[in-house]
Write an enzyme that holds these catalytic residues in place. Structure first.
Site, PDB file in Angstrom:
ATOM      1  N   GLY A 109      -0.589 -13.305 -11.967  1.00 39.63           N
ATOM      2  CA  GLY A 109      -0.068 -14.490 -12.257  1.00 39.63           C
ATOM      3  C   GLY A 109       1.252 -14.565 -11.530  1.00 39.63           C
ATOM      4  N   GLY A 110       2.224 -15.414 -11.713  1.00 43.12           N
ATOM      5  CA  GLY A 110       3.587 -15.771 -10.977  1.00 43.12           C
ATOM      6  C   GLY A 110       4.400 -14.552 -11.589  1.00 43.12           C
ATOM      7  N   PHE A 111       4.114 -13.734 -12.746  1.00 40.33           N
ATOM      8  CA  PHE A 111       4.967 -12.739 -13.248  1.00 40.33           C
ATOM      9  C   PHE A 111       4.780 -11.420 -12.434  1.00 40.33           C
ATOM     10  CE2 PHE A 111       1.012 -13.319 -15.602  1.00 40.33           C
ATOM     11  CZ  PHE A 111       0.471 -12.205 -15.216  1.00 40.33           C
ATOM     12  N   GLY A 112       3.355 -11.476 -11.712  1.00 43.51           N
ATOM     13  CA  GLY A 112       2.918  -9.861 -11.344  1.00 43.51           C
ATOM     14  C   GLY A 112       1.575  -9.729 -11.691  1.00 43.51           C
ATOM     15  N   VAL A 141      -1.855  -7.930 -14.288  1.00 45.52           N
ATOM     16  CA  VAL A 141      -2.322  -7.217 -15.265  1.00 45.52           C
ATOM     17  C   VAL A 141      -3.446  -6.120 -15.255  1.00 45.52           C
ATOM     18  CG1 VAL A 141      -3.322  -7.694 -17.643  1.00 45.52           C
ATOM     19  CG2 VAL A 141      -1.843  -9.562 -16.565  1.00 45.52           C
ATOM     20  N   ASP A 153       4.800 -23.094 -23.456  1.00 45.73           N
ATOM     21  CA  ASP A 153       3.957 -23.000 -22.320  1.00 45.73           C
ATOM     22  C   ASP A 153       2.436 -22.660 -22.932  1.00 45.73           C
ATOM     23  OD1 ASP A 153       3.211 -22.787 -19.518  1.00 45.73           O
ATOM     24  OD2 ASP A 153       3.713 -20.660 -19.394  1.00 45.73           O
TER      25      ASP A 153
END
Length: 412
Positions: free
Chosen positions: A99-102, A104, A217
């Site tokens: 995702g936008g965070f990185g 998994v 969110d």
């Protein structure tokens, strides 16, 4: 004597020219030296100063996180090193998603427990704020419908969050399945169970913790399912903590995902920011679960179905009319359980926060019979629709629901 004086003047002129040339030569040498220094010394010094500034910024970020972690002496999640993370993931062998965070990755703890490891690689985690948000909020939450944070890693610039493993992934892949069709995986009864689990998790965040936690969110992607398909709230990167007695929340920028974000987060003219922002997002989630599709779908065959909340509202009104007019043939058949989910969803997405129910009231509505529910007011997105001359509906005030009745003209 006169010839001597003339020669003397010529000599002085030659000397002046020589001195001038020597001075010009020295200036040229100085300029050449400065040019060489500028290329070989000043340019590297400028680059060094820039890199030093960037390093200072990065170290400040690390210092902020370290300061926070040192203050959390009673923090339950375990802290792991980056080397531990590499071992757990078998050198990042199995990626579960991104995702936008990185990214998994699937991991395994030394005692053979499976975990999901979220590596935070995106630069948006500036100064470690999102990392701190997640550790500080989810680290203090213990609820069956909130994903458990088992550990974390803050090793230099390497940061990771370690969660309990959810074998069935996120809710979106089940309700938006294009191959199996809408709701093929879940029955309506199961959808109600999932909705109840999400609602209970949110209600706990809003009222069950020492501090009020606003998620900001809520969406299908952030609802994870365990081996029994029980839902758990996840991704607390945008969450905020507030004292329970705070009725107003102050934030500098809109938080959330387009399609689920409450109107007041975009413009304060719609109302104040509060826990009702999560209620709005839950309503949009509930409508997508019921319809088995995204609320906004430009590819819909019928243009009236492009925006599902508007379409289902009109269908519920038509259904109400047909039940009041015996002579008419019932051409629209809506299951009572589906009707209940849709009506609750429509209550939750009312434009004014004060018109939305609290999550505790939502739980009561989900557990109750559809006949105890009344049609909500027309949401702001709907076109004018002919409805029965008298419609009873619920209006919320200060989190409580009251029943009132108005004429059609007043509703429109």
């Amino acid at each position: 004597m006169e010839a001597y004086g003339h020669n003397r003047k010529d000599y002085n002129r030659v000397i002046s020219i020589i001195y001038t040339l020597l001075i010009l030569l020295q200036i040229a040498k100085a300029l050449l030296v400065f040019a060489v220094l500028g290329r070989c010394v000043f340019a590297p010094l400028t680059i060094y100063a820039f890199l030093s500034y960037k390093l200072y910024q990065m170290m400040s970020s690390v210092d902020n996180v370290e300061k926070f972690l040192r203050n959390q002496q009673t923090l339950v999640p375990t802290r792991y090193s980056y080397t531990d993370i590499i071992t757990m993931t078998n050198n990042f062998k199995e990626k579960l998603g991104q995702g936008g965070f990185g990214y998994v990755f699937k991991g395994r703890l030394p005692w053979d427990r499976l975990v999901a490891i979220k590596m935070l690689t995106n630069s948006k985690y500036n100064a470690g704020e999102d990392f701190i948000n997640e550790v500080s909020t989810i680290g203090m939450v213990h609820h069956i419908n909130v994903v458990k944070l088992i550990g974390f890693c803050s090793d230099g610039m390497q940061r990771a969050l370690i969660y309990e493993y959810m074998p069935n992934g996120s809710l979106d892949k089940f309700i938006f399945s294009s191959n199996n069709g809408p709701n093929h995986k879940f029955s309506l009864d199961k959808l109600i169970d999932i909705a109840l689990g999400v609602a209970r998790g949110l209600d706990y965040l809003h009222k069950g913790c020492d501090m009020q936690i606003l998620h900001f969110d809520i969406k299908p992607h952030n609802i994870l399912l365990d081996h029994n398909f029980n839902p758990k709230l996840s991704d607390f990167g945008l969450a905020k903590l507030y004292p329970k007695n705070n009725s107003l929340v102050s934030i500098s920028v809109a938080r959330g995902t387009i399609g689920y974000i409450a109107p007041e987060l975009i413009s304060r003219s719609f109302g104040v920011i509060s826990h009702k922002c999560d209620v709005y997002s839950f309503g949009m989630l509930l409508l997508e679960m019921t319809g088995g599709r995204r609320n906004s779908d430009p590819r819909a065959e019928n243009t009236s179905q492009v925006y599902y909340p508007s379409w289902i509202y009109d269908k519920l009104i038509e259904d109400a009319i047909e039940h009041n007019v015996v002579e008419m043939d019932t051409s629209i058949v809506i299951d009572e359980r589906e009707k209940k989910l849709c009506m609750i969803g429509l209550w939750c997405i009312q434009i004014r926060p004060s018109d939305r129910p609290s999550m505790s009231k939502v739980i009561e509505m989900l557990e109750g019979d559809v006949r105890s529910l009344q049609m909500p007011p027309k949401p702001f997105f709907s076109e004018p629709t002919q409805i029965p001359s008298k419609v009873s509906y619920l209006n919320t005030y200060d989190g409580e629901l009251t029943t009132i009745s108005e004429d059609v003209d007043e509703l429109n």
